[in-house]
Write a protein that holds these residues in place. Structure first.
Motif, short mmCIF file in Angstrom:
data_model
loop_
_atom_site.label_atom_id
_atom_site.label_comp_id
_atom_site.label_asym_id
_atom_site.label_seq_id
_atom_site.Cartn_x
_atom_site.Cartn_y
_atom_site.Cartn_z
N THR A 52 0.84 -1.21 0.00
CA THR A 52 0.00 0.00 0.00
C THR A 52 0.87 1.24 0.00
OG1 THR A 52 -1.68 -1.22 1.25
CG2 THR A 52 -1.90 1.16 1.17
N LEU A 93 0.85 4.13 -2.83
CA LEU A 93 0.60 5.54 -2.48
C LEU A 93 1.75 6.42 -2.91
CD1 LEU A 93 -1.02 5.12 1.05
CD2 LEU A 93 -2.15 5.84 -1.04
N THR A 109 -11.20 -0.72 2.70
CA THR A 109 -10.23 -0.60 3.80
C THR A 109 -9.34 0.62 3.68
OG1 THR A 109 -8.71 -1.99 2.52
CG2 THR A 109 -10.12 -3.10 4.14
N LEU A 110 -9.34 1.29 2.58
CA LEU A 110 -8.46 2.45 2.40
C LEU A 110 -8.85 3.54 3.39
CD1 LEU A 110 -6.11 2.83 0.43
CD2 LEU A 110 -7.64 4.14 -1.02
N TYR A 111 -7.86 4.11 4.04
CA TYR A 111 -8.11 5.02 5.16
C TYR A 111 -7.59 6.40 4.79
CZ TYR A 111 -8.30 6.43 10.12
OH TYR A 111 -8.60 7.05 11.31
N ALA A 112 -8.48 7.38 4.83
CA ALA A 112 -8.16 8.72 4.33
C ALA A 112 -6.97 9.38 5.05
CB ALA A 112 -9.39 9.61 4.40
N PRO A 113 -6.88 9.34 6.39
CA PRO A 113 -5.74 10.00 7.01
C PRO A 113 -4.40 9.41 6.58
CG PRO A 113 -7.45 9.62 8.62
CD PRO A 113 -7.85 8.89 7.39
N GLY A 114 -4.36 8.09 6.42
CA GLY A 114 -3.12 7.47 5.98
C GLY A 114 -2.78 7.83 4.54
N VAL A 115 -3.79 7.93 3.73
CA VAL A 115 -3.57 8.29 2.32
C VAL A 115 -3.09 9.74 2.23
CG1 VAL A 115 -4.70 8.58 0.10
CG2 VAL A 115 -5.24 6.60 1.50
N SER A 127 -11.91 -9.85 10.26
CA SER A 127 -12.67 -8.70 10.75
C SER A 127 -13.92 -8.46 9.92
CB SER A 127 -11.80 -7.45 10.69
OG SER A 127 -11.50 -7.16 9.34
N PRO A 175 -10.82 7.56 15.43
CA PRO A 175 -10.25 6.89 14.24
C PRO A 175 -11.32 6.34 13.30
CG PRO A 175 -9.10 6.19 16.23
CD PRO A 175 -10.26 7.01 16.68
N GLU A 176 -12.40 5.83 13.88
CA GLU A 176 -13.41 5.21 13.02
C GLU A 176 -14.24 6.23 12.25
OE1 GLU A 176 -12.95 4.76 16.23
OE2 GLU A 176 -14.74 5.28 17.37
N SER A 213 -12.38 8.83 8.29
CA SER A 213 -12.31 8.59 6.85
C SER A 213 -13.73 8.46 6.33
CB SER A 213 -11.53 7.29 6.58
OG SER A 213 -11.43 7.06 5.19
N PRO A 226 -2.47 4.85 9.97
CA PRO A 226 -2.58 3.62 9.19
C PRO A 226 -3.11 3.93 7.81
CG PRO A 226 -4.43 3.81 10.68
CD PRO A 226 -3.54 4.98 10.97
N SER A 227 -2.75 3.10 6.85
CA SER A 227 -3.27 3.29 5.49
C SER A 227 -4.48 2.40 5.23
CB SER A 227 -2.18 3.01 4.45
OG SER A 227 -1.62 1.73 4.66
N ARG A 228 -4.67 1.38 6.09
CA ARG A 228 -5.81 0.49 5.94
C ARG A 228 -6.53 0.39 7.28
NH1 ARG A 228 -6.66 -1.48 0.56
NH2 ARG A 228 -4.63 -1.85 -0.39
N MET A 229 -7.85 0.40 7.20
CA MET A 229 -8.67 0.22 8.40
C MET A 229 -9.70 -0.85 8.12
SD MET A 229 -8.05 2.09 11.10
CE MET A 229 -9.24 3.03 12.03
N VAL A 230 -9.91 -1.71 9.08
CA VAL A 230 -10.90 -2.76 8.91
C VAL A 230 -12.23 -2.26 9.46
CG1 VAL A 230 -9.17 -4.56 8.99
CG2 VAL A 230 -10.25 -3.82 11.11
N SER A 231 -13.29 -2.85 8.99
CA SER A 231 -14.61 -2.36 9.39
C SER A 231 -14.96 -2.80 10.81
CB SER A 231 -15.67 -2.86 8.41
OG SER A 231 -15.62 -4.27 8.32
N SER A 232 -14.53 -4.00 11.21
CA SER A 232 -14.82 -4.49 12.55
C SER A 232 -13.50 -4.84 13.23
CB SER A 232 -15.72 -5.73 12.50
OG SER A 232 -16.89 -5.43 11.79
N TRP A 292 -10.74 -6.45 15.63
CA TRP A 292 -10.72 -7.76 16.25
C TRP A 292 -9.55 -7.83 17.22
CZ3 TRP A 292 -6.47 -10.86 14.69
CH2 TRP A 292 -5.79 -10.39 13.57
N TRP A 334 -3.95 -1.29 9.64
CA TRP A 334 -2.59 -1.70 9.35
C TRP A 334 -1.79 -0.51 8.82
CZ3 TRP A 334 -1.94 -6.51 11.07
CH2 TRP A 334 -3.08 -7.32 11.17
#
Lengths: 271, 574
Positions: free
Chosen positions: A85, A89, A112-118, A170, B451-452, B455, B489-495, B497, B572
């Motif tokens: 990733t 990026l 799963t792409l997360y805006a702050p990290g991007v 997850s 965090p949730e 984005s 993090p560049s990736r976030m999971v929905s739930s 664990w 992650w």
């Protein structure tokens, strides 16, 4: 050696253009002809730039031609988590910084792409289109994106998560969908899809990155121009090995620091 | 009226064209691709038209009687000495092959309105007249936009483009430009071309130079004037056949004869016309409708009709200078077959009953806005190809519910146009139909430190969140940022664990948040952690499970050290 070869090629092109101009009854003077030919070759060279530097010195030094080539490239990592990733990026950031009007697209079926990290990676969120199709629609929409001639970079989360992957744990819905996707196989074969993407990329000049899972078994390797095998040896480093390259420059492996990836520097205090 | 210029578009064969179109394909659409000569030969024999007025005795062909008078006849009928105003019986006595068709008045009105709206692209104001079957456009100060070396004034080019536009809509026309609306209409309708046209399908257009209105109408017959038949006959009886001869008559004698209407008529024959244009006000939402004579059951036929609607809608949008951002397509269903299939209809997307009329309304958001016919049709095809019709369709309407003004911009000769700007609106509109609003967009930083919630996905062309923060009240020394200096993090999971932490693991504190949205989550702090997970070969991002649970309570436990034996993985750092 590569630079010398490209210079030789450019010189040969220049000489052939000058020869043609001198042979024709051109109204331009000989000096103007040479100047015109030089300008033509210069534009030709700039306009058809083959690789884009990621502004990540260690990675640029590793990659053949100093950057990612046009066409389809593959970044393999176990569980899709080998730093791929960050590499994707970095490429988008490089393209954005070169051309203020360039757009990129990211296909993110698992969302799963997360805006702050991007944003922290230096990517301009205003010029990154995020597409979240269902896995079953990904091949068709990927080809549509590639044929749209709108993007300089397209990143595709190519493989669905395996049931043992962290993403799958997850997101139980994704695991069921992934199982359906694997079992039915009604979709286009991955190799065929990659070829279609390659044809579209050749026509449009785009760079397409496929983020794949190194643990997924395939019946055939994907026909890509460049394949990098990535893995995280520890939290500070990524190990990258060139598994395939169109000119056969494979086998080179290097560990590069993760912290040296290009990032946006936030100067003012948060909040 | 010095300095003003008006264009008049006269449609001499409008009623015949509408009748032929209804005969040809039942949709009322005049095919722009069809060669008129070929079509005329295909539809043999003379044709006459009776206009169906609302509330009149004649509404369909079944209501025609022998004493019904004809409103318009085709050229073939005129060649057989059949003229408007004759009864059907007397006309058929001259030619038994005469075909008589009924054209509703609203079809004429709709066609003229469409033309008036399209004409707004050429001038500031347009007007129409159903009786005269004409459209006027005020082009004062607009002709120079079409000027070139061959036509320095630009008026001929403007008329040529207007004629092309009208022809695209499938109508023959005669166009003239003059200082006054009535002068232009008279010249357009009765002007004689000096040289024969090379192309019979080319529009006739006439340019009356500024200040030469009187001279231009001198050659026209007195029939061109708005006089009653008796006065025209009287003028003919005294040997006055043209307006030029009428201009030579003594004004006092003419005024006595014309009576109340003397003043405007005398001004008109002198080349003056003070009649104001009654401006056409287009409806708020452009709408195009086609009523079908028989029900459509297949999607292919529906797409054929939709193509016509897209062509017409595109012309209206260009006339208004807008892009459409939300489009509705309304399918009017056959009521008789609805009742037998009620369950399927109720389950159908967009099914509704308006005033007892069953119909289906499909909504299509178009991010970025579109106006070209082919782009609109591409979207409609995407939507309709897979749509299952619950019942035969008797009418199709296309409504532009939301529009935005077209923002014109100059192109640079040396800098190529950004390819994304041209391709993205259409691409995103197509993908929106397939994926929905949650399936495509761009990422934006949410207005929260949780965090949730940091984005979010917004429409791709929505302005940056900074745009909403500018203006009065903003701190002058800088604006609050939503970006953090900590590692993200560049990736976030929905739930999230959980994963157990043992002694060898070394979680690293990245940042800590406290009292964020305290009214919901309490005053407890949350530590955002990164931790290397060797079996997976990945750097995880998360927080301690205990802290996450504590935030749910409104109790401050800062004096106690929570147990940190379990990490809740949320994403992650990849």
């Amino acid at each position: 050696m590569v630079a010398a070869a490209s210079n030789l090629k450019a010189r040969e092109a220049l000489e052939s253009i000058v020869a043609r101009l001198r042979g024709s009854r051109s109204p331009f003077s000989s000096s103007a002809q040479v100047e015109l030919a030089t300008e033509c070759v210069g534009h030709q060279k700039v306009g058809r730039e083959e690789s884009v530097s990621l502004e990540w010195p260690e990675l640029d030094a590793l990659l053949p031609d100093g950057g990612f080539p046009r066409g389809v490239s593959e970044l393999m990592a176990p569980h899709l988590l080998g730093g791929t990733t960050a590499i994707a990026l970095a490429l988008i950031r490089a393209v954005h910084s070169r051309d203020p009007r360039a757009w990129a697209a990211w296909m993110d079926p698992e969302r799963t792409l997360y805006a702050p990290g991007v944003a922290k990676a230096g990517v301009d969120l205003m010029r990154l289109l995020v597409v979240r199709p269902e896995r079953s629609k990904l091949p068709r929409i990927a080809v549509k994106l590639a044929n749209a001639q709108a993007f300089d970079v397209i990143v595709i989360d190519f493989d669905p998560p395996l049931c043992s992957s962290p993403f799958c744990k997850s997101n139980p819905g994704a695991s069921r969908e992934a199982a359906r996707f694997s079992a039915k196989r009604k979709n286009i074969q991955p190799e065929v899809l990659v070829r279609k993407l390659a044809i579209a990329a050749e026509q449009t000049g785009a760079r397409i990155l496929l983020l794949t899972d190194a643990l997924r078994a395939r019946s055939a390797v994907l026909p890509v121009a460049l394949r990098l095998e990535c893995s995280r040896t520890n939290e500070h480093a990524i190990q990258i090995r060139i598994a395939k390259e169109r000119r056969g420059r494979v086998g080179l492996s290097k560990t590069i620091p993760f912290e040296s990836r290009p990032q946006k520097i936030i100067l003012q205090d948060a909040g | 009226m010095r300095g003003t210029r008006f264009v008049a578009i006269v449609l001499p064969d409008l009623q015949i064209e509408l009748a032929e179109a209804r005969e040809a394909d039942g949709t009322g659409h005049v095919s722009r691709d069809a060669d008129k000569d070929a079509r005329a030969s295909a539809i043999q024999g003379p044709l006459a038209v009776v206009i169906a007025v609302p509330g009149g005795a004649v509404q369909t062909e079944l209501d025609l009687l022998g004493n019904t008078r004809l409103d318009e006849v085709s050229k073939e009928a005129r060649a057989r000495r059949i003229y408007p105003g004759e009864t059907i019986a007397s006309a058929r006595a001259k030619d038994s092959s005469l075909r008589v068709r009924v054209v509703p008045l609203h079809a004429v009105k709709t066609t003229l309105e469409r033309l008036a709206e399209a004409a707004l692209a050429f001038g500031s104001t347009s007007s129409l007249s159903i009786e005269k079957e004409a459209v006027w456009i005020d082009t004062t100060g607009c002709a120079h936009l079409h000027a070139n070396e061959e036509d320095p004034s630009g008026e001929r080019n403007l008329l040529r483009k207007l004629g092309q536009c009208v022809r695209t809509l499938g109508h023959a026309c005669r166009i003239a430009i003059a200082d006054a609306p009535q002068i232009a209409a008279m010249v357009a309708r009765f002007g004689q071309r000096r040289q024969p046209k090379n192309d019979s399908r080319a529009a006739d257009f006439f340019v009356v130079p500024e200040g030469f209105g009187k001279q231009a109408i001198a050659q026209l017959p007195t029939l061109a004037l708005p006089l009653d038949e008796e006065t025209v006959q009287w003028l003919r009886d005294i040997g006055v056949g043209t307006i030029g001869e009428m201009q030579q008559l003594p004004s006092r004698a003419l005024a006595l004869r014309l009576g109340d209407r003397a003043r405007p008529i005398q001004l008109l024959i002198a080349g003056e016309d003070q009649t104001p244009l009654d401006p056409y006000r287009p409806p708020e939402h452009p709408e195009e409708t086609i009523e079908l004579d028989y029900g459509i059951e297949s999607n292919e036929a529906l797409l054929f009709v939709a193509k016509t609607l897209c062509d017409r809608m595109s012309v209206r949008l260009v006339g208004r200078g807008v892009h459409v951002t939300q489009l509705h397509i309304v399918l009017k269903l056959d009521r008789a077959l609805i009742d037998s299939n009620a369950a399927a209809c109720d389950a159908c997307e967009g099914f509704e009953r308006a005033l007892g009329e069953p119909r289906v309304r499909l909504s299509m958001p178009l991010a970025g806005g579109l106006w070209k016919s082919k782009d609109l049709f591409a979207l409609l095809r995407t939507k309709l190809e897979s749509f299952e019709l619950p019942a035969p369709v008797l009418g199709v309407s296309l409504v532009a519910v939301k529009t935005i003004p077209i923002s014109w911009r100059s192109l640079n000769l040396f800098i190529p146009e950004a390819k994304a700007e041209a391709a993205l609106p259409k691409l995103v509109a197509e993908l929106l139909l397939e994926l929905g609003e949650n399936g495509i967009g761009r990422l934006e930083l949410g207005n929260s430190w949780l965090p949730e919630k940091r984005s979010i996905l917004v429409p791709y062309n929505s302005p940056s969140y900074w745009a909403g923060h500018r203006g009065a009240g903003s701190p002058p020394s800088g604006e609050p940022t939503r970006e953090s200096q900590a590692v993200e993090p560049s990736r976030m999971v929905s739930s999230p664990w959980p994963i157990a932490i043992d002694e060898t693991d070394k979680p690293k504190l990245l940042s800590k948040i406290e009292a964020v949205e305290w009214w919901r989550y309490g005053l407890e702090g949350r530590s955002l952690i990164s931790m290397w997970i060797a079996p997976m070969g990945a750097l995880a991002f998360g927080e301690f499970s205990v802290e996450r649970a504590n935030t749910r309570r409104m109790i401050s436990q800062t004096s106690q050290k929570p147990s940190k034996k379990e990490l809740l993985i949320q994403g992650w750092i990849d």
